[in-house]
Scaffold this motif. Structure first.
Motif, PDB file in Angstrom:
ATOM      1  N   SER A 295       6.904  31.583  16.706  1.00  0.00           N
ATOM      2  CA  SER A 295       6.277  31.445  15.396  1.00  0.00           C
ATOM      3  C   SER A 295       6.829  30.203  14.722  1.00  0.00           C
ATOM      4  O   SER A 295       8.029  29.930  14.808  1.00  0.00           O
ATOM      5  CB  SER A 295       6.579  32.662  14.520  1.00  0.00           C
ATOM      6  OG  SER A 295       6.039  33.820  15.103  1.00  0.00           O
ATOM      7  N   GLY A 296       5.957  29.474  14.055  1.00  0.00           N
ATOM      8  CA  GLY A 296       6.394  28.279  13.346  1.00  0.00           C
ATOM      9  C   GLY A 296       5.290  27.261  13.230  1.00  0.00           C
ATOM     10  O   GLY A 296       4.122  27.539  13.478  1.00  0.00           O
ATOM     11  N   TYR A 297       5.688  26.068  12.876  1.00  0.00           N
ATOM     12  CA  TYR A 297       4.750  24.957  12.715  1.00  0.00           C
ATOM     13  C   TYR A 297       4.694  24.181  14.032  1.00  0.00           C
ATOM     14  O   TYR A 297       5.189  23.058  14.138  1.00  0.00           O
ATOM     15  CB  TYR A 297       5.191  24.065  11.558  1.00  0.00           C
ATOM     16  CG  TYR A 297       5.290  24.800  10.255  1.00  0.00           C
ATOM     17  CD1 TYR A 297       4.150  25.096   9.520  1.00  0.00           C
ATOM     18  CD2 TYR A 297       6.518  25.231   9.760  1.00  0.00           C
ATOM     19  CE1 TYR A 297       4.224  25.796   8.332  1.00  0.00           C
ATOM     20  CE2 TYR A 297       6.595  25.929   8.565  1.00  0.00           C
ATOM     21  CZ  TYR A 297       5.451  26.211   7.863  1.00  0.00           C
ATOM     22  OH  TYR A 297       5.528  26.902   6.693  1.00  0.00           O
ATOM     23  N   VAL A 298       4.134  24.814  15.059  1.00  0.00           N
ATOM     24  CA  VAL A 298       4.086  24.233  16.397  1.00  0.00           C
ATOM     25  C   VAL A 298       2.650  24.208  16.905  1.00  0.00           C
ATOM     26  O   VAL A 298       1.791  24.913  16.409  1.00  0.00           O
ATOM     27  CB  VAL A 298       4.953  25.053  17.374  1.00  0.00           C
ATOM     28  CG1 VAL A 298       6.418  24.936  17.029  1.00  0.00           C
ATOM     29  CG2 VAL A 298       4.525  26.504  17.411  1.00  0.00           C
ATOM     30  N   GLU A 299       2.430  23.376  17.909  1.00  0.00           N
ATOM     31  CA  GLU A 299       1.127  23.308  18.567  1.00  0.00           C
ATOM     32  C   GLU A 299       1.198  24.140  19.849  1.00  0.00           C
ATOM     33  O   GLU A 299       2.160  24.011  20.616  1.00  0.00           O
ATOM     34  CB  GLU A 299       0.769  21.867  18.908  1.00  0.00           C
ATOM     35  CG  GLU A 299       0.493  21.012  17.696  1.00  0.00           C
ATOM     36  CD  GLU A 299       0.126  19.588  18.073  1.00  0.00           C
ATOM     37  OE1 GLU A 299      -0.370  19.380  19.207  1.00  0.00           O
ATOM     38  OE2 GLU A 299       0.338  18.704  17.252  1.00  0.00           O
TER      39      GLU A 299
ATOM     40  N   SER B  54       0.840  -1.191   0.000  1.00  0.00           N
ATOM     41  CA  SER B  54       0.000   0.000   0.000  1.00  0.00           C
ATOM     42  C   SER B  54       0.882   1.251   0.000  1.00  0.00           C
ATOM     43  O   SER B  54       2.029   1.229   0.437  1.00  0.00           O
ATOM     44  CB  SER B  54      -0.925   0.009   1.218  1.00  0.00           C
ATOM     45  OG  SER B  54      -0.147   0.064   2.395  1.00  0.00           O
ATOM     46  N   THR B  55       0.317   2.358  -0.477  1.00  0.00           N
ATOM     47  CA  THR B  55       1.074   3.608  -0.539  1.00  0.00           C
ATOM     48  C   THR B  55       1.141   4.223   0.866  1.00  0.00           C
ATOM     49  O   THR B  55       0.181   4.145   1.638  1.00  0.00           O
ATOM     50  CB  THR B  55       0.400   4.607  -1.497  1.00  0.00           C
ATOM     51  OG1 THR B  55      -0.925   4.842  -1.036  1.00  0.00           O
ATOM     52  CG2 THR B  55       0.378   4.071  -2.908  1.00  0.00           C
ATOM     53  N   PRO B  56       2.259   4.822   1.194  1.00  0.00           N
ATOM     54  CA  PRO B  56       2.374   5.425   2.529  1.00  0.00           C
ATOM     55  C   PRO B  56       1.461   6.640   2.653  1.00  0.00           C
ATOM     56  O   PRO B  56       1.259   7.385   1.703  1.00  0.00           O
ATOM     57  CB  PRO B  56       3.842   5.837   2.612  1.00  0.00           C
ATOM     58  CG  PRO B  56       4.309   5.932   1.207  1.00  0.00           C
ATOM     59  CD  PRO B  56       3.470   4.974   0.417  1.00  0.00           C
ATOM     60  N   LYS B  57       0.880   6.799   3.837  1.00  0.00           N
ATOM     61  CA  LYS B  57      -0.010   7.931   4.074  1.00  0.00           C
ATOM     62  C   LYS B  57       0.824   9.188   4.296  1.00  0.00           C
ATOM     63  O   LYS B  57       1.848   9.156   4.969  1.00  0.00           O
ATOM     64  CB  LYS B  57      -0.886   7.678   5.291  1.00  0.00           C
ATOM     65  CG  LYS B  57      -1.842   6.523   5.096  1.00  0.00           C
ATOM     66  CD  LYS B  57      -2.679   6.315   6.337  1.00  0.00           C
ATOM     67  CE  LYS B  57      -3.616   5.141   6.134  1.00  0.00           C
ATOM     68  NZ  LYS B  57      -4.404   4.861   7.326  1.00  0.00           N
ATOM     69  N   LYS B  58       0.347  10.287   3.717  1.00  0.00           N
ATOM     70  CA  LYS B  58       1.050  11.550   3.890  1.00  0.00           C
ATOM     71  C   LYS B  58       0.687  12.134   5.250  1.00  0.00           C
ATOM     72  O   LYS B  58      -0.464  12.094   5.672  1.00  0.00           O
ATOM     73  CB  LYS B  58       0.656  12.534   2.796  1.00  0.00           C
ATOM     74  CG  LYS B  58       1.164  12.138   1.442  1.00  0.00           C
ATOM     75  CD  LYS B  58       0.838  13.214   0.430  1.00  0.00           C
ATOM     76  CE  LYS B  58       1.362  12.828  -0.927  1.00  0.00           C
ATOM     77  NZ  LYS B  58       1.093  13.860  -1.921  1.00  0.00           N
ATOM     78  N   LYS B  59       1.708  12.685   5.910  1.00  0.00           N
ATOM     79  CA  LYS B  59       1.466  13.345   7.178  1.00  0.00           C
ATOM     80  C   LYS B  59       0.856  14.712   6.915  1.00  0.00           C
ATOM     81  O   LYS B  59       1.256  15.418   6.009  1.00  0.00           O
ATOM     82  CB  LYS B  59       2.778  13.554   7.930  1.00  0.00           C
ATOM     83  CG  LYS B  59       3.181  12.445   8.813  1.00  0.00           C
ATOM     84  CD  LYS B  59       4.380  12.860   9.621  1.00  0.00           C
ATOM     85  CE  LYS B  59       4.538  12.022  10.844  1.00  0.00           C
ATOM     86  NZ  LYS B  59       5.689  12.442  11.635  1.00  0.00           N
ATOM     87  N   LYS B  60      -0.123  15.059   7.716  1.00  0.00           N
ATOM     88  CA  LYS B  60      -0.732  16.370   7.588  1.00  0.00           C
ATOM     89  C   LYS B  60       0.188  17.378   8.268  1.00  0.00           C
ATOM     90  O   LYS B  60       0.538  17.217   9.429  1.00  0.00           O
ATOM     91  CB  LYS B  60      -2.112  16.381   8.235  1.00  0.00           C
ATOM     92  CG  LYS B  60      -2.871  17.641   7.976  1.00  0.00           C
ATOM     93  CD  LYS B  60      -4.269  17.562   8.531  1.00  0.00           C
ATOM     94  CE  LYS B  60      -5.018  18.834   8.224  1.00  0.00           C
ATOM     95  NZ  LYS B  60      -6.361  18.805   8.776  1.00  0.00           N
ATOM     96  N   ARG B  61       0.559  18.404   7.546  1.00  0.00           N
ATOM     97  CA  ARG B  61       1.479  19.398   8.077  1.00  0.00           C
ATOM     98  C   ARG B  61       0.731  20.362   8.988  1.00  0.00           C
ATOM     99  O   ARG B  61      -0.377  20.793   8.688  1.00  0.00           O
ATOM    100  CB  ARG B  61       2.130  20.174   6.934  1.00  0.00           C
ATOM    101  CG  ARG B  61       3.257  21.028   7.372  1.00  0.00           C
ATOM    102  CD  ARG B  61       3.976  21.581   6.195  1.00  0.00           C
ATOM    103  NE  ARG B  61       5.158  22.267   6.661  1.00  0.00           N
ATOM    104  CZ  ARG B  61       5.978  22.921   5.906  1.00  0.00           C
ATOM    105  NH1 ARG B  61       5.767  22.974   4.613  1.00  0.00           N
ATOM    106  NH2 ARG B  61       7.025  23.528   6.400  1.00  0.00           N
TER     107      ARG B  61
END
Length: 147
Positions: A67-71, A14-21
Motif C-alpha cells: 500500500s502506498g503511492y506506488v505504480e 518561469s515558474t516550476p511545474k508541479k509534479k503530479k502526485r
C-alpha cells in the motif's frame, strides 16, 4: 536590445511545474515463496521502494500486499528482480462470484475461499434467469406485490 533583455536570455524565470502526485493504492501480487529467506528478500525489496507505506507478506497464500503511492508495474518489476516468479493477484473471494465452479474460474492452486477472476464466473445481469430471480429477491421492494 537593452541590458535586461540580454540578461533574461541567460536565466529562466518561469515558474516550476508541479509534479503530479501518484494516487494512494493497494497492489496485490502472487509470489511463490518457500522459506523465511525468500519472504525476507521480497519484503526488503518492496519496502525499500519510494512511496511504499506498508508491506504485508503472507507466505501461506503466496501473497504480497503493498500500500502506498506506488505504480503497480514498478512493484511487480521490483518483486521479479529478486528472482522470484511473480504476477498480479488473479483471485477474488468466492462469495463475490456468481458461478465459482465454472472451469475457467475454479483453480485447485487457489487459496481457500478464492477463485480466479474469470468473465464466465460473473453473472450477466440481463440474462433471463437472473431477471426472474431478481423479481423474487428480498432486495426487491415490490416482491410481495408480485406474489
Amino acid at each position: 536590445m537593452g541590458v535586461l533583455d540580454r540578461i533574461s536570455e541567460y536565466f529562466d524565470v518561469s515558474t516550476p511545474k508541479k509534479k503530479k502526485r501518484k494516487p494512494m493504492q493497494t497492489v496485490k501480487i502472487k509470489v511463490k515463496m518457500d522459506c523465511d529467506g525468500c519472504e525476507r528478500k521480497v519484503r526488503n525489496a518492496v519496502s525499500s521502494m519510494k512511496g511504499a507505506k506498508s508491506v504485508e507478506v503472507n507466505r501461506k497464500q503466496s501473497l504480497v500486499v503493498v500500500s502506498g503511492y506506488v505504480e503497480p508495474r514498478k512493484v511487480l518489476k521490483e518483486v521479479k528482480s529478486t528472482g522470484k516468479k511473480a504476477e498480479f493477484w488473479p483471485y477474488v473471494p468466492i462469495d463475490l462470484v456468481a458461478y465459482p465452479y465454472v472451469p475457467q474460474a475454479y483453480d485447485k492452486k487457489a487459496p481457500s475461499g478464492y477463485v480466479k477472476n474469470a468473465p464466465q464466473a460473473q453473472a450477466d445481469p440481463d440474462a433471463p434467469g437472473e431477471v426472474l430471480a431478481n423479481y423474487f429477491s428480498e432486495e426487491n421492494p415490490n416482491a410481495c406485490s408480485i406474489m
